[in-house]
Design an enzyme around this catalytic site. Sequence first.
Site, PDB file in Angstrom:
ATOM      1  N   LYS A   1     -70.752 -41.197  20.015  1.00  0.00           N
ATOM      2  CA  LYS A   1     -70.884 -41.679  21.404  1.00  0.00           C
ATOM      3  C   LYS A   1     -69.730 -42.628  21.705  1.00  0.00           C
ATOM      4  O   LYS A   1     -69.436 -43.512  20.901  1.00  0.00           O
ATOM      5  CB  LYS A   1     -72.216 -42.413  21.567  1.00  0.00           C
ATOM      6  CG  LYS A   1     -73.409 -41.481  21.599  1.00  0.00           C
ATOM      7  CD  LYS A   1     -73.604 -40.921  22.995  1.00  0.00           C
ATOM      8  CE  LYS A   1     -74.831 -40.014  23.025  1.00  0.00           C
ATOM      9  NZ  LYS A   1     -74.978 -39.387  24.354  1.00  0.00           N
TER      10      LYS A   1
ATOM     11  N   ASP B   1     -68.838 -37.724  22.618  1.00  0.00           N
ATOM     12  CA  ASP B   1     -69.639 -37.605  23.836  1.00  0.00           C
ATOM     13  C   ASP B   1     -69.433 -38.847  24.695  1.00  0.00           C
ATOM     14  O   ASP B   1     -69.834 -39.945  24.315  1.00  0.00           O
ATOM     15  CB  ASP B   1     -71.124 -37.449  23.473  1.00  0.00           C
ATOM     16  CG  ASP B   1     -71.967 -37.135  24.694  1.00  0.00           C
ATOM     17  OD1 ASP B   1     -71.402 -37.024  25.814  1.00  0.00           O
ATOM     18  OD2 ASP B   1     -73.200 -36.986  24.545  1.00  0.00           O
TER      19      ASP B   1
ATOM     20  N   GLU C   1     -67.099 -33.909  24.704  1.00  0.00           N
ATOM     21  CA  GLU C   1     -68.285 -33.557  25.484  1.00  0.00           C
ATOM     22  C   GLU C   1     -68.343 -34.423  26.740  1.00  0.00           C
ATOM     23  O   GLU C   1     -68.338 -35.646  26.663  1.00  0.00           O
ATOM     24  CB  GLU C   1     -69.538 -33.788  24.625  1.00  0.00           C
ATOM     25  CG  GLU C   1     -70.836 -33.451  25.345  1.00  0.00           C
ATOM     26  CD  GLU C   1     -72.034 -33.513  24.400  1.00  0.00           C
ATOM     27  OE1 GLU C   1     -71.872 -33.155  23.208  1.00  0.00           O
ATOM     28  OE2 GLU C   1     -73.113 -33.930  24.839  1.00  0.00           O
TER      29      GLU C   1
ATOM     30  N   ASP D   1     -71.840 -31.051  29.588  1.00  0.00           N
ATOM     31  CA  ASP D   1     -73.254 -31.380  29.324  1.00  0.00           C
ATOM     32  C   ASP D   1     -73.936 -31.759  30.647  1.00  0.00           C
ATOM     33  O   ASP D   1     -74.597 -30.926  31.267  1.00  0.00           O
ATOM     34  CB  ASP D   1     -73.314 -32.522  28.299  1.00  0.00           C
ATOM     35  CG  ASP D   1     -74.739 -32.939  27.969  1.00  0.00           C
ATOM     36  OD1 ASP D   1     -75.684 -32.258  28.417  1.00  0.00           O
ATOM     37  OD2 ASP D   1     -74.931 -33.951  27.258  1.00  0.00           O
TER      38      ASP D   1
ATOM     39  N   LYS E   1     -79.587 -27.907  26.932  1.00  0.00           N
ATOM     40  CA  LYS E   1     -80.786 -28.649  26.558  1.00  0.00           C
ATOM     41  C   LYS E   1     -81.965 -27.959  27.218  1.00  0.00           C
ATOM     42  O   LYS E   1     -81.964 -27.756  28.439  1.00  0.00           O
ATOM     43  CB  LYS E   1     -80.685 -30.104  27.014  1.00  0.00           C
ATOM     44  CG  LYS E   1     -79.573 -30.847  26.254  1.00  0.00           C
ATOM     45  CD  LYS E   1     -79.424 -32.297  26.648  1.00  0.00           C
ATOM     46  CE  LYS E   1     -78.317 -32.930  25.798  1.00  0.00           C
ATOM     47  NZ  LYS E   1     -77.849 -34.224  26.281  1.00  0.00           N
TER      48      LYS E   1
HETATM   49 MG   LIG Z   1     -74.036 -35.342  25.954  1.00  0.00          MG
END
Ligand SMILES: [Mg+2]
Length: 331
Positions: free
Chosen positions: A111, A141, A169, A197, A221
């Site tokens: 992250k 991400d 991402e 995403d 997702k």
């Molecule tokens: Mg993500």
Amino acid sequence: MNVSQVAPLSELLGSAAVVSIGLRTRFRGLLEREALLFKGPEGWAEWSPFTEYSDEEAAVWLRAAIEFAYQPTPALQRNQIGINATLPAVGPDQVEKVLGRFGRFATVKIKVVEHGEDLSADLARINRVVELFPDAKIRLDANGGYTVLEALNLSKTLLENKVPLEYLEQPVASIGELAQLRVELKRNGLEVQIAADESIRKATDPMAVVHASAADILVLKAAPLGGIRQALEIAAEAALPAVVSSALETSVGLSMGAHLAAALPELTFDCGLGTASLLIGDVSSSPLKVIDGQLEVRRVEVDQSRLDTFRAEDHRADWWLERLERCYKLL
Ligand SMILES: [Mg+2]
């Protein structure tokens, strides 16, 4: 699926249990993760849209959970899923401890820009991962947190430092910026793949990313896309490689993601379904655990004793049950 016929609200309320599970490390600004679980003829499902989401958005997650609990899953192509380790936006000194909990892995998702820090904090974290795990593939991400210029500069630096970068991402927020970044990367001769995403799961049209040539890879997702079937349709229509990810769920939510990953015709990337280790506990005595970088594809049984252990306070449970009733009406 006609929801009111398939899964009457009274049935959902009858088996519903609300849990609140602590996080080992702050993630998405959260210290506790709340979820509502219910059981249908196919097994347990999790409904855990983040608390700040609107009812409209949460209703999409509800459709997914009802489908998983009440309808058989599509045919599965594999029974194990390769899983990436996930590193929250911690300082370099914490990298070893946090990633140590994942055991063996081939891919790390890091992250970045979580606290609006400058690039140097991200680079320090990334460099520490590369130092400790030189063979791991790295994906970053950013949750849309960079500007196009920042993402471009970061890409340059990472390639210069020979960081084994798998993809970025959602480096930038909008579909237009994603498309612009891809053009700039090519113009600068930088071979960096872009995964979308938020631009898929938060967009009114998940295919807009594809039509704008804004991504090389799709992050799918199951919950925010309205269920496994819907996600499979998007993957088929997009004809791009997909990575399946979760939204910090208990084993029950992760099992829905694992079923989606298992049902994809092709799967070449490790998936982001190993997040159970970020929670201090789980709702099952046989939780979905990543072993040697692999996750088993199966449904998860919930234990009453675990539900008791993690039972949310009454006012939170009431909040979730009222939310359930409101969102159900939107289906
Ligand atoms: Mg993500």
